[in-house]
Design a protein around this motif. Structure first.
Motif, mmCIF file in Angstrom:
data_model
loop_
_atom_site.group_PDB
_atom_site.id
_atom_site.type_symbol
_atom_site.label_atom_id
_atom_site.label_comp_id
_atom_site.label_asym_id
_atom_site.label_seq_id
_atom_site.Cartn_x
_atom_site.Cartn_y
_atom_site.Cartn_z
ATOM 1 N N SER A 154 -17.867 99.189 42.691
ATOM 2 C CA SER A 154 -17.356 100.456 42.175
ATOM 3 C C SER A 154 -16.928 100.285 40.719
ATOM 4 C CB SER A 154 -16.173 100.917 43.015
ATOM 5 O OG SER A 154 -15.130 99.962 42.949
ATOM 6 N N ASP A 155 -16.720 101.420 40.049
ATOM 7 C CA ASP A 155 -16.202 101.371 38.684
ATOM 8 C C ASP A 155 -14.766 100.865 38.703
ATOM 9 O OD1 ASP A 155 -18.561 102.450 37.802
ATOM 10 O OD2 ASP A 155 -17.767 104.481 37.549
ATOM 11 N N PRO A 156 -14.388 100.041 37.725
ATOM 12 C CA PRO A 156 -12.986 99.611 37.662
ATOM 13 C C PRO A 156 -12.067 100.772 37.305
ATOM 14 C CG PRO A 156 -14.191 98.880 35.721
ATOM 15 C CD PRO A 156 -15.206 99.474 36.651
ATOM 16 N N ARG B 125 -7.832 97.565 38.591
ATOM 17 C CA ARG B 125 -8.279 97.454 39.980
ATOM 18 C C ARG B 125 -9.803 97.533 39.987
ATOM 19 N NH1 ARG B 125 -5.181 100.929 44.199
ATOM 20 N NH2 ARG B 125 -3.864 99.068 44.185
ATOM 21 N N HIS B 126 -10.416 96.553 40.618
ATOM 22 C CA HIS B 126 -11.878 96.528 40.724
ATOM 23 C C HIS B 126 -12.245 96.034 42.113
ATOM 24 C CE1 HIS B 126 -16.031 94.956 39.382
ATOM 25 N NE2 HIS B 126 -16.093 96.252 39.612
ATOM 26 N N ASP B 127 -12.759 96.938 42.926
ATOM 27 C CA ASP B 127 -13.046 96.628 44.327
ATOM 28 C C ASP B 127 -11.788 96.071 44.995
ATOM 29 O OD1 ASP B 127 -15.643 97.590 44.110
ATOM 30 O OD2 ASP B 127 -16.401 95.670 43.417
ATOM 31 N N ASP B 128 -11.821 94.836 45.489
ATOM 32 C CA ASP B 128 -10.656 94.298 46.203
ATOM 33 C C ASP B 128 -9.708 93.513 45.300
ATOM 34 O OD1 ASP B 128 -12.287 92.140 45.730
ATOM 35 O OD2 ASP B 128 -12.143 91.312 47.757
ATOM 36 N N LEU B 129 -9.957 93.548 43.989
ATOM 37 C CA LEU B 129 -9.102 92.825 43.037
ATOM 38 C C LEU B 129 -8.162 93.785 42.327
ATOM 39 C CD1 LEU B 129 -8.428 90.222 41.318
ATOM 40 C CD2 LEU B 129 -10.116 91.107 39.677
#
Length: 229
Positions: A2-4, A56-60
């Protein structure tokens, strides 16, 4: 993937470092304005030290600007902003640390807050804070001037790096103050660097998108962490 998502408030110096890097690399991202909830549970759940930015980027989910900048440069395509040469990388990281410790604190935390942020909220400037900072800003600009004496386009030489985007937002905000406008012409190599950075497409796109509205949550700064001299 996904987009951050970048979390912060629009005029934050450090938020704009991250946004500049994303924009320069052509990374599509969402910006989530935390202004209404700064210092409240929604914000503190993302950054326990009550600061911005957060990515936030995916699970990070990661905070601290230098960590975010490094992640963005490694995680996404486009031209790398991190030198391959180990010595050049050391210089880049030296500049990142210098901005954190010597440029931002005096250009922004001291002078810009007193000359722009607080007066926009009807809070009088503290002249002692400004006076304390100006010799330190002049020292920092002298260091940048010596670095740019190499005659190349960017801090590390011919190639644009994270270091350039790290320094730019602090020097832009300081340029809006009378002190910055008076001081900058003494440093011609630095001014040429600023002009090159100002004309980058990423810089122009981001600045056009940011409204310079008063930073309402900064009212709390006047008592919580304003320098005292």
């Amino acid at each position: 993937m996904s987009d951050p998502i970048v979390y912060g408030f629009p005029r934050s110096t450090f938020v704009n470092i991250v946004r500049l890097i994303l924009t320069h690399k052509g990374v599509a991202y969402q910006f989530h304005d935390l202004e209404p909830v700064m210092g409240k549970p929604d914000h503190l759940a993302l950054h326990p030290f009550n600061r911005v930015p957060i990515l936030r980027h995916d699970d990070l989910t990661v905070y601290e600007t230098s960590a975010i900048a490094a992640y963005v440069d490694e995680a996404f395509g486009g031209v790398s902003l991190t030198p391959k040469d180990i010595k050049a990388r050391a210089r880049m990281n030296q500049w990142i640390s210098a901005v954190n410790n010597y440029y931002y604190p005096y250009m922004i935390y001291h002078v810009t807050h007193e000359r722009l942020v607080f007066p926009e909220l009807g809070i009088a400037s503290d002249e002692k804070v400004v006076a304390h900072a100006l010799p330190k800003v002049e020292t920092a600009l002298s260091v940048a001037e010596r670095q740019l004496a190499h005659g190349k386009d960017f801090l590390l030489g011919d190639e644009l790096s994270i270091a350039d985007f790290y320094l730019l937002p602090s020097t832009f905000a300081f340029s809006l103050t009378a002190e910055g406008q008076s001081m900058y012409p003494k440093f011609p190599a630095f001014c040429r660097w600023r002009e090159r950075m100002d004309h980058l497409p990423a810089t122009q796109r981001l600045r056009a998108s940011v409204q310079r509205l008063p930073i309402e949550h900064a009212r709390e700064w006047a008592t919580s962490h304003r320098p005292k001299y």
